[in-house]
Write a protein that holds these residues in place. Sequence first.
Motif, PDB file in Angstrom:
ATOM      1  N   LEU A 165       0.851  -1.185   0.000  1.00 56.30           N
ATOM      2  CA  LEU A 165       0.000   0.000   0.000  1.00 56.30           C
ATOM      3  C   LEU A 165       0.891   1.241   0.000  1.00 56.30           C
ATOM      4  O   LEU A 165       1.822   1.348   0.802  1.00 56.30           O
ATOM      5  N   LYS A 166       0.592   2.140  -0.914  1.00 54.53           N
ATOM      6  CA  LYS A 166       1.355   3.392  -0.976  1.00 54.53           C
ATOM      7  C   LYS A 166       0.710   4.369  -0.007  1.00 54.53           C
ATOM      8  O   LYS A 166      -0.483   4.693  -0.148  1.00 54.53           O
ATOM      9  N   MET A 167       1.488   4.795   1.007  1.00 51.36           N
ATOM     10  CA  MET A 167       0.915   5.665   2.042  1.00 51.36           C
ATOM     11  C   MET A 167       1.502   7.062   1.912  1.00 51.36           C
ATOM     12  O   MET A 167       2.721   7.227   1.739  1.00 51.36           O
ATOM     13  N   LYS A 168       0.631   8.036   2.031  1.00 57.32           N
ATOM     14  CA  LYS A 168       1.061   9.426   1.884  1.00 57.32           C
ATOM     15  C   LYS A 168       1.663   9.905   3.207  1.00 57.32           C
ATOM     16  O   LYS A 168       1.103   9.636   4.276  1.00 57.32           O
ATOM     17  N   VAL A 169       2.805  10.588   3.126  1.00 57.64           N
ATOM     18  CA  VAL A 169       3.417  11.158   4.336  1.00 57.64           C
ATOM     19  C   VAL A 169       2.773  12.527   4.585  1.00 57.64           C
ATOM     20  O   VAL A 169       2.902  13.433   3.767  1.00 57.64           O
ATOM     21  N   VAL A 170       2.042  12.637   5.702  1.00 61.68           N
ATOM     22  CA  VAL A 170       1.380  13.923   5.989  1.00 61.68           C
ATOM     23  C   VAL A 170       2.069  14.666   7.134  1.00 61.68           C
ATOM     24  O   VAL A 170       1.781  15.844   7.375  1.00 61.68           O
ATOM     25  N   GLY A 171       2.989  13.974   7.827  1.00 58.95           N
ATOM     26  CA  GLY A 171       3.682  14.650   8.922  1.00 58.95           C
ATOM     27  C   GLY A 171       4.947  13.925   9.327  1.00 58.95           C
ATOM     28  O   GLY A 171       5.116  12.737   9.058  1.00 58.95           O
ATOM     29  N   ILE A 172       5.853  14.694   9.949  1.00 67.53           N
ATOM     30  CA  ILE A 172       7.106  14.123  10.470  1.00 67.53           C
ATOM     31  C   ILE A 172       7.196  14.487  11.950  1.00 67.53           C
ATOM     32  O   ILE A 172       7.015  15.656  12.325  1.00 67.53           O
ATOM     33  N   LEU A 173       7.446  13.473  12.769  1.00 64.76           N
ATOM     34  CA  LEU A 173       7.530  13.703  14.223  1.00 64.76           C
ATOM     35  C   LEU A 173       8.835  14.412  14.587  1.00 64.76           C
ATOM     36  O   LEU A 173       9.844  14.264  13.893  1.00 64.76           O
ATOM     37  N   GLN A 174       8.779  15.146  15.692  1.00 54.85           N
ATOM     38  CA  GLN A 174      10.018  15.716  16.223  1.00 54.85           C
ATOM     39  C   GLN A 174      10.898  14.566  16.684  1.00 54.85           C
ATOM     40  O   GLN A 174      10.390  13.512  17.071  1.00 54.85           O
ATOM     41  N   LYS A 175      12.221  14.802  16.675  1.00 57.76           N
ATOM     42  CA  LYS A 175      13.150  13.755  17.120  1.00 57.76           C
ATOM     43  C   LYS A 175      12.860  13.422  18.594  1.00 57.76           C
ATOM     44  O   LYS A 175      12.722  14.330  19.422  1.00 57.76           O
ATOM     45  N   THR A 176      12.732  12.132  18.900  1.00 58.88           N
ATOM     46  CA  THR A 176      12.389  11.735  20.275  1.00 58.88           C
ATOM     47  C   THR A 176      13.499  10.935  20.940  1.00 58.88           C
ATOM     48  O   THR A 176      13.417  10.633  22.120  1.00 58.88           O
ATOM     49  N   ASN A 177      14.539  10.580  20.146  1.00 61.59           N
ATOM     50  CA  ASN A 177      15.629   9.715  20.639  1.00 61.59           C
ATOM     51  C   ASN A 177      15.083   8.405  21.206  1.00 61.59           C
ATOM     52  O   ASN A 177      15.530   7.926  22.241  1.00 61.59           O
ATOM     53  N   SER A 178      14.093   7.878  20.556  1.00 63.52           N
ATOM     54  CA  SER A 178      13.535   6.584  20.946  1.00 63.52           C
ATOM     55  C   SER A 178      13.227   5.810  19.662  1.00 63.52           C
ATOM     56  O   SER A 178      13.461   6.317  18.554  1.00 63.52           O
ATOM     57  N   VAL A 179      12.682   4.611  19.826  1.00 65.21           N
ATOM     58  CA  VAL A 179      12.381   3.803  18.636  1.00 65.21           C
ATOM     59  C   VAL A 179      11.297   4.447  17.772  1.00 65.21           C
ATOM     60  O   VAL A 179      11.159   4.104  16.602  1.00 65.21           O
ATOM     61  N   ASP A 180      10.559   5.394  18.356  1.00 72.13           N
ATOM     62  CA  ASP A 180       9.518   6.074  17.562  1.00 72.13           C
ATOM     63  C   ASP A 180      10.125   6.867  16.405  1.00 72.13           C
ATOM     64  O   ASP A 180       9.437   7.154  15.422  1.00 72.13           O
ATOM     65  N   ASP A 181      11.423   7.198  16.534  1.00 68.81           N
ATOM     66  CA  ASP A 181      12.085   7.910  15.438  1.00 68.81           C
ATOM     67  C   ASP A 181      12.230   7.014  14.217  1.00 68.81           C
ATOM     68  O   ASP A 181      12.442   7.491  13.111  1.00 68.81           O
ATOM     69  N   LYS A 182      12.163   5.708  14.467  1.00 68.13           N
ATOM     70  CA  LYS A 182      12.398   4.763  13.368  1.00 68.13           C
ATOM     71  C   LYS A 182      11.106   4.021  13.021  1.00 68.13           C
ATOM     72  O   LYS A 182      11.157   2.860  12.627  1.00 68.13           O
ATOM     73  N   ALA A 183       9.962   4.678  13.199  1.00 65.43           N
ATOM     74  CA  ALA A 183       8.683   4.004  12.924  1.00 65.43           C
ATOM     75  C   ALA A 183       7.816   4.845  11.993  1.00 65.43           C
ATOM     76  O   ALA A 183       7.987   6.060  11.879  1.00 65.43           O
ATOM     77  N   VAL A 184       6.897   4.133  11.333  1.00 66.99           N
ATOM     78  CA  VAL A 184       5.922   4.796  10.457  1.00 66.99           C
ATOM     79  C   VAL A 184       4.559   4.603  11.127  1.00 66.99           C
ATOM     80  O   VAL A 184       4.103   3.470  11.290  1.00 66.99           O
ATOM     81  N   PHE A 185       3.951   5.699  11.559  1.00 71.73           N
ATOM     82  CA  PHE A 185       2.679   5.607  12.281  1.00 71.73           C
ATOM     83  C   PHE A 185       1.516   5.837  11.315  1.00 71.73           C
ATOM     84  O   PHE A 185       1.556   6.767  10.507  1.00 71.73           O
ATOM     85  N   VAL A 186       0.540   4.960  11.442  1.00 69.87           N
ATOM     86  CA  VAL A 186      -0.665   5.092  10.611  1.00 69.87           C
ATOM     87  C   VAL A 186      -1.877   4.803  11.497  1.00 69.87           C
ATOM     88  O   VAL A 186      -1.742   4.293  12.614  1.00 69.87           O
ATOM     89  N   ASP A 187      -3.022   5.112  10.955  1.00 72.69           N
ATOM     90  CA  ASP A 187      -4.250   4.775  11.660  1.00 72.69           C
ATOM     91  C   ASP A 187      -4.412   3.244  11.653  1.00 72.69           C
ATOM     92  O   ASP A 187      -3.971   2.565  10.716  1.00 72.69           O
ATOM     93  N   LEU A 188      -5.054   2.716  12.704  1.00 69.68           N
ATOM     94  CA  LEU A 188      -5.252   1.259  12.788  1.00 69.68           C
ATOM     95  C   LEU A 188      -5.853   0.681  11.514  1.00 69.68           C
ATOM     96  O   LEU A 188      -5.433  -0.372  11.022  1.00 69.68           O
ATOM     97  N   LYS A 189      -6.848   1.428  10.990  1.00 66.00           N
ATOM     98  CA  LYS A 189      -7.565   0.913   9.812  1.00 66.00           C
ATOM     99  C   LYS A 189      -6.641   0.755   8.619  1.00 66.00           C
ATOM    100  O   LYS A 189      -6.831  -0.121   7.778  1.00 66.00           O
ATOM    101  N   THR A 190      -5.653   1.636   8.541  1.00 65.42           N
ATOM    102  CA  THR A 190      -4.707   1.539   7.419  1.00 65.42           C
ATOM    103  C   THR A 190      -3.950   0.209   7.490  1.00 65.42           C
ATOM    104  O   THR A 190      -3.698  -0.437   6.464  1.00 65.42           O
ATOM    105  N   THR A 191      -3.579  -0.215   8.719  1.00 62.82           N
ATOM    106  CA  THR A 191      -2.866  -1.503   8.839  1.00 62.82           C
ATOM    107  C   THR A 191      -3.780  -2.654   8.429  1.00 62.82           C
ATOM    108  O   THR A 191      -3.325  -3.650   7.880  1.00 62.82           O
ATOM    109  N   TRP A 192      -5.087  -2.481   8.696  1.00 64.23           N
ATOM    110  CA  TRP A 192      -6.009  -3.549   8.296  1.00 64.23           C
ATOM    111  C   TRP A 192      -6.158  -3.589   6.775  1.00 64.23           C
ATOM    112  O   TRP A 192      -6.369  -4.638   6.188  1.00 64.23           O
TER     113      TRP A 192
END
Lengths: 222, 393
Positions: free
Chosen positions: B173-200
């Motif tokens: 699935l081609k997902m559009k990037v609508v935002g970039i998180l501020q650097k958190t120095n955690s694993v969240d920096d290396k993740a792609v967050f989507v709505d639950l439904k998108t994963t389904w």
Amino acid sequence: MININSLELSYGTDEFRLSIPQLKIESTEKVAIIGPSGSGKTTLLKLISGIIQPQRGRVEIGEVAINELSDPQCRDYRVSNIGYIFQDFELLDYLNVQDNILHPFRITQSLKIDNQVRDRVKSLAEEMGIADKLKRLTNNLSQGEKQRTAICRAMITAPKLILADEATGNLDPSNKTKILDALFRSTDKNKATLIAVTHDHELLDRFDRVIDFKQFCDGESV
Amino acid sequence: MMDSFYLAWRYIVFNRIKTITLVLCISLVSFLPFALKILLNESEHQLMSRAITTPLLVGAKGNSLDLVMNSLYFSKEKPDFISMKAIEKVMDSYLAVPIPLYTRFHAREYPIVGTTLDYFEFRKHKVAEGRSFAMLGESLIGADVAARLNLKVGGSILSSPENLFDLAGVYPLKMKVVGILQKTNSVDDKAVFVDLKTTWVIQGLGHGHQDVKKIADESDVLSRSDKLVTTSTKIKQYTEINVDNLGSFHFHGDPSIYPLTAIIAVPNDKKSATILSGRYLSEQKNQQIVRPKKVIEDLLGNIFQIKEFIDAVVLIVAIAMVLAIFLVFSLSFRLRQKEISTILHLGCSRSTVVQLIGAEILIIAVFSGMLCFSSLLVLQYFQGEIVHQLFIS
């Protein structure tokens, strides 16, 4: 003047015994010491330089009884006043020719390297014909060049006494003459005394005096 | 003194192979225990900092460590799935706020985390550029993902197929990037967050395709009735969700049984946490509730036990190495006996000989120390990445 009196030294249980009732060598004299292997020629040089001590007797160099000096005094005296040329050169393979010549200065507190010393290294190297080899490691030198380097190291402190142990032993005939010429030139220039152990009988004519070590087996004085 | 160092230096340079070998051996033996300590401290820091801030995790019964590692660090261990019904259970208890997580898929090497906007509020993450995801197919990416993939707001990122050889599997699935998180120095920096439904949608539980009532080519329609239209496989499936095709996306089946990997339960207070934990212990046969802090503490306990063992091994190796180095030096001095006797014969004092040898040892020790120190600096620079690779992913 070197004066040896009633000198006695033995190793083990009579395996080796050296006895010199009296031996005098004048200043600026060039003396060759000959004798069979194991007769104590090298031992004599070591006794004169204070590297080993006799069990009895006295070794005087000028006014100094070298066998009565303490170990540090003896080392200090040796490095400043005696030039020793070893049988197999004993150059340090990790140093270049210049550093080998300067080595006595680097291992003693009493000698300091200054511009005068550096100039002396150059002039000695020129005299010995190794001026273009100063930056070379000794591994890359011929036997003759190594011997010249060893002579330069012995002469760098301008000693008044030079002890040469088979200085020409490892060389071909033409190199022997050249090395001896260089050694004599240098000795004359410094007005030094030369005592050279040698097996090269063809060179004996060039010395002022020849001492045959066989006589000491009979306990004669010279 | 300087002459001793000069001579020692010339010797060391001349015997460079021996010197390099000695320096490497000494550096390695010194480096190992310090490196181990740095890595363990960093792993403790990384693992604990996130575990402490995550009060409770609800997941399928099974390995609690897999559940924690997957939910907190998006590691590749996949716990069994729970269903959306689990959310209702937490909500209905009024004891905690549930934040669902579904971390099954990846976009290149980065995990796709299906969640709700509560997650960012809970983690106190801010959006540096753009906005949070609002509709199906939109993604909010971590700072490292943006930097490494050179992604900007308005760009897109493709989900990776789970199995390259499964031809019947879901399409990327081609997902559009609508935002970039501020650097958190955690694993969240290396993740792609989507709505639950998108994963389904990625999983194939939901999809979008051409409107079957408006198919122009009747040969694509196999049968048609008032209630049901059956089409051939030639019908166009959408692999990208945009404003034009959003309406065509729909889900099949009962949404209450759609999968989740975990739920972060944020309890109202300590008492609520205790009550909720108690309920799961007594009532739930298929689900578990864990305190991530406790799970990580157990893990660290094991790691530190292993560390003690490794420390002992390093100590033995160090003793063996010291003995070997001592042997190398004593053999070296034996080989140099003639050289030492020459310099003694020339008039060198015994103390100067000791000084020469001391200078050599000191130079070797200084070089080993420098190599060890610089290696530790490099390790310190990459410690976060190394710990992530070693202990987390």
